[in-house]
Enzyme design. Structure first.
Site, PDB file in Angstrom:
ATOM      1  CE  LYS A  55     -12.956  -4.206  -1.128  1.00  0.00           C
ATOM      2  NZ  LYS A  55     -12.103  -3.670  -0.091  1.00  0.00           N
ATOM      3  CE  LYS A  79      -5.903  -8.978  -2.779  1.00  0.00           C
ATOM      4  NZ  LYS A  79      -6.412  -8.550  -1.480  1.00  0.00           N
ATOM      5  CE  LYS A 124      -4.193  -1.829   0.435  1.00  0.00           C
ATOM      6  NZ  LYS A 124      -5.527  -1.988   0.850  1.00  0.00           N
TER       7      LYS A 124
HETATM    8  P1  ATP Z   1      -7.725  -4.087  -1.863  1.00  0.00           P
HETATM    9  O1  ATP Z   1      -7.306  -5.050  -2.897  1.00  0.00           O
HETATM   10  O2  ATP Z   1      -8.285  -2.812  -2.391  1.00  0.00           O
HETATM   11  O3  ATP Z   1      -6.703  -3.890  -0.800  1.00  0.00           O
HETATM   12  P2  ATP Z   1      -9.360  -6.226  -1.093  1.00  0.00           P
HETATM   13  O4  ATP Z   1     -10.123  -6.545  -2.319  1.00  0.00           O
HETATM   14  O5  ATP Z   1      -8.198  -7.085  -0.714  1.00  0.00           O
HETATM   15  O6  ATP Z   1      -8.930  -4.710  -1.122  1.00  0.00           O
HETATM   16  P3  ATP Z   1     -10.322  -6.206   1.612  1.00  0.00           P
HETATM   17  O7  ATP Z   1     -11.369  -5.340   2.188  1.00  0.00           O
HETATM   18  O8  ATP Z   1      -8.929  -5.869   1.985  1.00  0.00           O
HETATM   19  O9  ATP Z   1     -10.419  -6.213   0.057  1.00  0.00           O
HETATM   20  O10 ATP Z   1     -10.633  -7.705   1.924  1.00  0.00           O
HETATM   21  C1  ATP Z   1     -11.830  -8.197   2.463  1.00  0.00           C
HETATM   22  C2  ATP Z   1     -11.759  -9.697   2.598  1.00  0.00           C
HETATM   23  O11 ATP Z   1     -11.772 -10.307   1.297  1.00  0.00           O
HETATM   24  C3  ATP Z   1     -10.494 -10.223   3.279  1.00  0.00           C
HETATM   25  O12 ATP Z   1     -10.835 -11.309   4.117  1.00  0.00           O
HETATM   26  C4  ATP Z   1      -9.646 -10.686   2.154  1.00  0.00           C
HETATM   27  O13 ATP Z   1      -8.740 -11.689   2.534  1.00  0.00           O
HETATM   28  C5  ATP Z   1     -10.682 -11.207   1.169  1.00  0.00           C
HETATM   29  N1  ATP Z   1     -10.207 -11.126  -0.208  1.00  0.00           N
HETATM   30  C6  ATP Z   1      -9.896 -10.011  -0.880  1.00  0.00           C
HETATM   31  N2  ATP Z   1      -9.510 -10.283  -2.134  1.00  0.00           N
HETATM   32  C7  ATP Z   1      -9.578 -11.634  -2.262  1.00  0.00           C
HETATM   33  C8  ATP Z   1      -9.300 -12.547  -3.330  1.00  0.00           C
HETATM   34  N3  ATP Z   1      -8.881 -12.124  -4.502  1.00  0.00           N
HETATM   35  N4  ATP Z   1      -9.490 -13.863  -3.108  1.00  0.00           N
HETATM   36  C9  ATP Z   1      -9.929 -14.307  -1.923  1.00  0.00           C
HETATM   37  N5  ATP Z   1     -10.201 -13.509  -0.869  1.00  0.00           N
HETATM   38  C10 ATP Z   1     -10.028 -12.189  -1.024  1.00  0.00           C
END
Ligand code: ATP
Ligand code: LTN
Length: 334
Positions: free
Chosen positions: A200, A197, A115
């Site tokens: 969002k 990964k 980040k």
């Molecule tokens: P960003 O990528 O913007 O940091 P994010 O998509 O990782 O955000 P978070 O709010 O940080 O979203 O994550 C919420 C939950 O979703 C967490 O438990 C995280 O581990 C899970 N998660 C996020 N992305 C994935 C993914 N691609 N596959 C599986 N689990 C995910």
């Protein structure tokens, strides 16, 4: 333990629009576990401001996320669904735990490094101490289990370290939480770069399926998903694009990898991608419909917000008072 049940805590940030990764990696497991545990599901808006947010937009996204928890099937009468910012104990415990966390530990956090690289113009102290706030979230409710995607395991590890350190000094104050990672769907990858990964905050709109994407968009994004030229629907690391699509398909249909590989044996990538897209549509459509219905019911959602903030506040205060006493803060006079 609350009323003889073990406690579960988890949360998501109200930044960006939720993706299929968030649903399959986190929310779907929340649903599976919600009967067995006393559950606290928070919209972690305090975490969101570690990255600059537009206030009106953050407020809207936070409400949408809370509504989506319910639309996805979590019962707000049984599960405590609330905003982190409505329970001041999160910030208070976070401060105390900051004093039990080492700079060296925080320096090792890979999410901070990622980040910080992405937001080089705003590497604030909150971004650095983000894992301490997350530890406070979990320990405040004496959670036994924390369902998360794989990317959060390092944060769970530091939470356990902080709790154990605190307990070693003051006695058994905190329950030591265990992470829960689903067997499938724990790491859904980008549709455009299957080594990354699905996130969002990805700038390429074709990389992620958003929970609110309509049917045509979902199918189109899957048709464009990056695969390979092996012409084989096999589950192996050498074919990360196909492996990811199989993971998505299996998690959506609750089929095993073997079953899916058999089902698509000898079939073309085009047909396979369409089947994956359709499986995703059939999971997301009912959630979207329920979301649209609930969003119109302001009074209902407001009632839940109020009721659950009170409930979360009650349990949070119990832990907080205990911690304050242990560290030596003066007693409150009533
Ligand atoms: P960003 O990528 O913007 O940091 P994010 O998509 O990782 O955000 P978070 O709010 O940080 O979203 O994550 C919420 C939950 O979703 C967490 O438990 C995280 O581990 C899970 N998660 C996020 N992305 C994935 C993914 N691609 N596959 C599986 N689990 C995910
Ligand atoms: N950092 C988490 C969100 C989060 C969380 C938590 C998850 C904040 N506090 C407590 C589980 C338990 C993420 O998913 N990015």
């Amino acid at each position: 333990m609350i009323d003889g049940k073990k406690v579960l805590f988890s949360g998501m940030q109200a930044t960006g629009n939720l993706t299929l990764g968030n649903y399959l990696g986190a929310l779907k497991n929340w649903l599976t576990l919600s009967d067995e545990y006393e559950c606290f599901y928070s919209v972690v808006d305090l975490h969101s401001i570690t990255v600059r947010q537009e206030p009106a937009e953050l407020r809207k996204r936070a409400r949408n996320l809370l509504t989506l928890y319910i639309a996805a099937g979590l019962d707000p009468k049984k599960n405590c669904i609330y905003y982190q910012s409505h329970v001041s104990g999160h910030a208070q415990l976070s401060w105390i735990l900051n004093c039990f966390t080492y700079m060296g530990e925080l320096n090792r956090m890979t999410q901070f490094k990622d980040k910080a690289a992405k937001h080089a113009d705003n590497i604030n102290a909150g971004l650095f101490t983000y894992p301490v706030l997350m530890a406070a979230d979990i320990l405040l409710f004496q959670a036994d289990v924390v369902p998360v995607g794989k990317d959060q395991l390092q944060h769970l590890e530091i939470t356990r370290d902080i709790a154990q350190r605190f307990n070693a000094i003051y006695g058994d104050v905190f329950t030591i939480p265990e992470p829960y990672v689903g067997k499938t769907g724990a790491k859904i990858m980008s549709l455009q770069d299957p080594l990354k990964k699905m996130s969002k905050s990805d700038e390429n709109p074709n990389a992620s399926i958003l929970l609110m994407d309509d049917e045509d968009t979902i199918i189109r994004k899957f048709k464009r998903a990056v695969t390979d030229s092996e012409a084989c629907i096999c589950y192996r690391d050498e074919q990360p694009g196909i492996k990811n699509l199989l993971d998505i398909y299996c998690t959506c249909t609750n089929k095993s990898t073997e079953e899916a590989v058999k089902e698509f044996q000898g079939k073309g990538y085009g047909e396979f991608k369409l089947a994956v897209g359709e499986a995703v549509v059939s999971v997301l459509k009912p959630i979207q419909e329920e979301f649209n219905r609930l969003s119109k019911d302001k009074a209902y959602i407001d009632g839940i917000i109020k009721e659950n903030a009170d409930k979360a506040g009650y349990f949070a205060n119990k832990t907080l008072r205990k911690v304050e006493k242990k560290v030596g803060f003066p007693e409150r006079i009533r």
